[in-house]
Design an enzyme around this catalytic site. Structure first.
Site, PDB file in Angstrom:
ATOM      1  N   HIS A  81      27.677 -54.208  26.392  1.00 47.50           N
ATOM      2  CA  HIS A  81      27.240 -55.431  27.355  1.00 47.50           C
ATOM      3  C   HIS A  81      28.586 -55.985  27.498  1.00 47.50           C
ATOM      4  CE1 HIS A  81      22.787 -55.420  25.989  1.00 47.50           C
ATOM      5  NE2 HIS A  81      23.217 -54.377  26.641  1.00 47.50           N
ATOM      6  N   HIS A 238      19.211 -53.871  33.830  1.00 47.43           N
ATOM      7  CA  HIS A 238      20.023 -53.727  32.681  1.00 47.43           C
ATOM      8  C   HIS A 238      20.370 -52.396  32.508  1.00 47.43           C
ATOM      9  CE1 HIS A 238      21.034 -55.052  28.780  1.00 47.43           C
ATOM     10  NE2 HIS A 238      20.605 -53.866  28.334  1.00 47.43           N
ATOM     11  N   ASP A 242      24.245 -51.246  31.484  1.00 45.97           N
ATOM     12  CA  ASP A 242      24.388 -50.503  30.454  1.00 45.97           C
ATOM     13  C   ASP A 242      25.407 -49.190  31.134  1.00 45.97           C
ATOM     14  OD1 ASP A 242      23.483 -51.926  28.592  1.00 45.97           O
ATOM     15  OD2 ASP A 242      21.400 -50.543  28.381  1.00 45.97           O
ATOM     16  N   HIS A 265      21.986 -44.238  26.817  1.00 42.20           N
ATOM     17  CA  HIS A 265      23.859 -44.065  26.317  1.00 42.20           C
ATOM     18  C   HIS A 265      24.072 -43.009  25.990  1.00 42.20           C
ATOM     19  CE1 HIS A 265      23.506 -48.489  26.069  1.00 42.20           C
ATOM     20  NE2 HIS A 265      22.481 -48.525  25.124  1.00 42.20           N
ATOM     21  N   HIS A 344      47.769 -19.861  63.934  1.00 45.37           N
ATOM     22  CA  HIS A 344      46.772 -19.881  62.805  1.00 45.37           C
ATOM     23  C   HIS A 344      46.496 -21.384  62.605  1.00 45.37           C
ATOM     24  CE1 HIS A 344      44.874 -19.226  59.074  1.00 45.37           C
ATOM     25  NE2 HIS A 344      44.503 -18.020  59.320  1.00 45.37           N
TER      26      HIS A 344
END
Ligand SMILES: [Zn+2]
Length: 439
Positions: A81, A238, A242, A265, A344
């Site tokens: 956090h 939230h 994270d 996580h 080319h």
């Protein structure tokens, strides 16, 4: 070219105190300024010698429920956090000093850390920021159904789908992550936990500091929390919080679009690891920007003493360096004046792939001639395996031609692994075999 973005640190030290989630003890956190290229480091003020731990994915220890990093026997828990707030609010360099093994949990959101950063101030420094630019899609997934895809984008964006057990509380949100958006839309979103997950931990007394003060508890269809939900879709917010915090462990700012489905996580950390791996790979291929002169390489005269090729077929301007007897890097600057561009292609000049293979062959030949200590022979191509052309080479590009002899049988047969690099990306590669015959 956009103006370079500069690194930032905090203007002054600021502190805040609260409860540690796992031990329930009181903890004080101080945020200090740090010099350029320092990154974020956690300092354990409570331990002898006050060890610091780099907020880097290499130091990741566990990802169960929260993100723990460590070096040696020293750990800091629940770093995601505060890392999220630092990263999103634009702080590249800081020392996070704590007198315990985790930051105060606050209200389970990143709001207290945003307030802390606001009090400390954010100030620019002299060095440009380091970015990870997504060039090709990357993805990670887990058996749990968790999936993260990273796509090229010129900004840092996150599009996230969150879904609870049996797909209850499915929520979706997509946004550009800027300090203003983070502060308003993401930072206040609190941690949420499922009752069935935390019940065993509460029984074992593993989350002494946990309460409805710092988490929303979901039990069946019921949402238990001290105050009403701050957003109708607080959970997905939230999750985004994270993701930002876990990806801060990359140590560079990401320019790309993260599409996340049921992130956690563990997958966040997997993506951070993939990014660092890709960055390491790129750095390994990155050739020096300035071309060194003097010892170690060959200038064009020396190249022409070794190679029989001449304009318009000499495809090596210079050898930068010999890393070993069997490994070197050559340079070819591609200009619009190359004869092949005339045909080319008219109006759409692209360097023919076979000319890149020729450049690889010439650099590999230089290695071989030097090894054999003779120029009285001429090399003939026998085969080219695993030839891949990954990206077009255009007028103005500088090609770094990497060649390594992998096998030479007698003095007549050799194999070389080669690749061409433009702007740190591999544009072509091939494994070449030659035979050498007397002129
Ligand atoms: Zn969280």
């Amino acid at each position: 070219m956009p103006a370079p973005e500069f690194q930032h640190t905090v203007g002054k030290t600021a502190a805040f105190s609260g409860t540690a989630l796992h031990t329930g003890d009181k903890v004080t956190l101080k945020l200090h300024p740090a010099p350029v290229d320092h990154g974020i480091k956690f300092k354990r003020k409570d331990l002898q010698d006050e060890p610091t731990i780099d907020a880097k994915i290499e130091n990741l220890k566990t990802v169960e429920r929260a993100t723990t990093i460590g070096e040696g026997s020293v750990r800091v828990h629940t770093v995601e956090h505060i890392l999220s707030a630092l990263s999103a609010m634009g702080v590249d360099n800081a020392i996070v000093e704590m007198d315990a093994n985790e930051p105060p949990i606050g209200d389970g959101s990143a709001q207290p850390y945003v307030d802390l950063i606001r009090r400390a101030g954010v100030t620019p420094q002299d060095e440009p920021r380091k970015f990870f630019d997504v060039r090709e899609p990357m993805h990670v997934e887990a058996k749990t159904g968790s999936l993260l895809v990273l796509l090229p984008d010129n900004k840092f964006r996150i599009s996230c789908t969150q879904a609870g057990p049996n797909n209850r509380f499915t929520q979706f949100l997509s946004m550009d992550v800027t300090p203003a958006v983070f502060e308003r839309e993401i930072a206040p979103a609190r941690t949420f936990v499922y009752y069935e997950d935390v019940k065993p931990l509460m029984d074992k007394n593993l989350i002494k500091g946990g309460s409805l003060e710092n988490a929303i508890v979901v039990r069946g269809d019921a949402v238990l929390s001290k105050e009403p939900l701050r957003f109708g879709d607080e959970f997905v917010r939230h999750k985004i919080l994270d993701i930002i915090g876990d990806l801060a462990l990359v140590g560079r700012r990401i320019r790309g679009h993260i599409v996340a489905v049921k992130p956690g996580h563990a997958t966040n950390a997997d993506l951070a690891r993939s990014i660092v791996r890709e960055q390491t790979r790129r750095s390994a291929f990155a050739a020096p920007r300035t071309i060194p002169s003097g010892d170690g390489g060959l200038d064009v005269d020396q190249v022409m003493q070794i190679l029989p090729h001449r304009f318009p077929f000499l495809m090596v301007d210079r050898i930068l360096s010999f890393e070993t007897e069997t490994k070197c890097v050559g340079v070819k600057t591609v200009t619009i004046n190359e004869p092949f561009f005339q045909g080319h292609f008219p109006g759409h000049p692209v360097m023919p792939g076979v000319m890149q293979v020729e450049a690889m062959a010439q650099v590999a030949s230089i290695l071989l001639f030097r090894l054999a200590k003779t120029t009285s022979r001429i090399g003939y191509f026998m085969s080219a395996d695993g030839v891949k052309f990954r990206k077009p080479v255009l007028p103005g590009d500088t090609i770094f031609v990497h060649a390594e002899l992998t096998k030479s049988r007698g003095e007549r047969l050799a194999k070389a692994k080669c690749h061409c690099v433009v702007n740190d990306a591999i544009v072509s590669e091939a494994e070449l075999m030659f035979t050498f015959l007397d002129k």
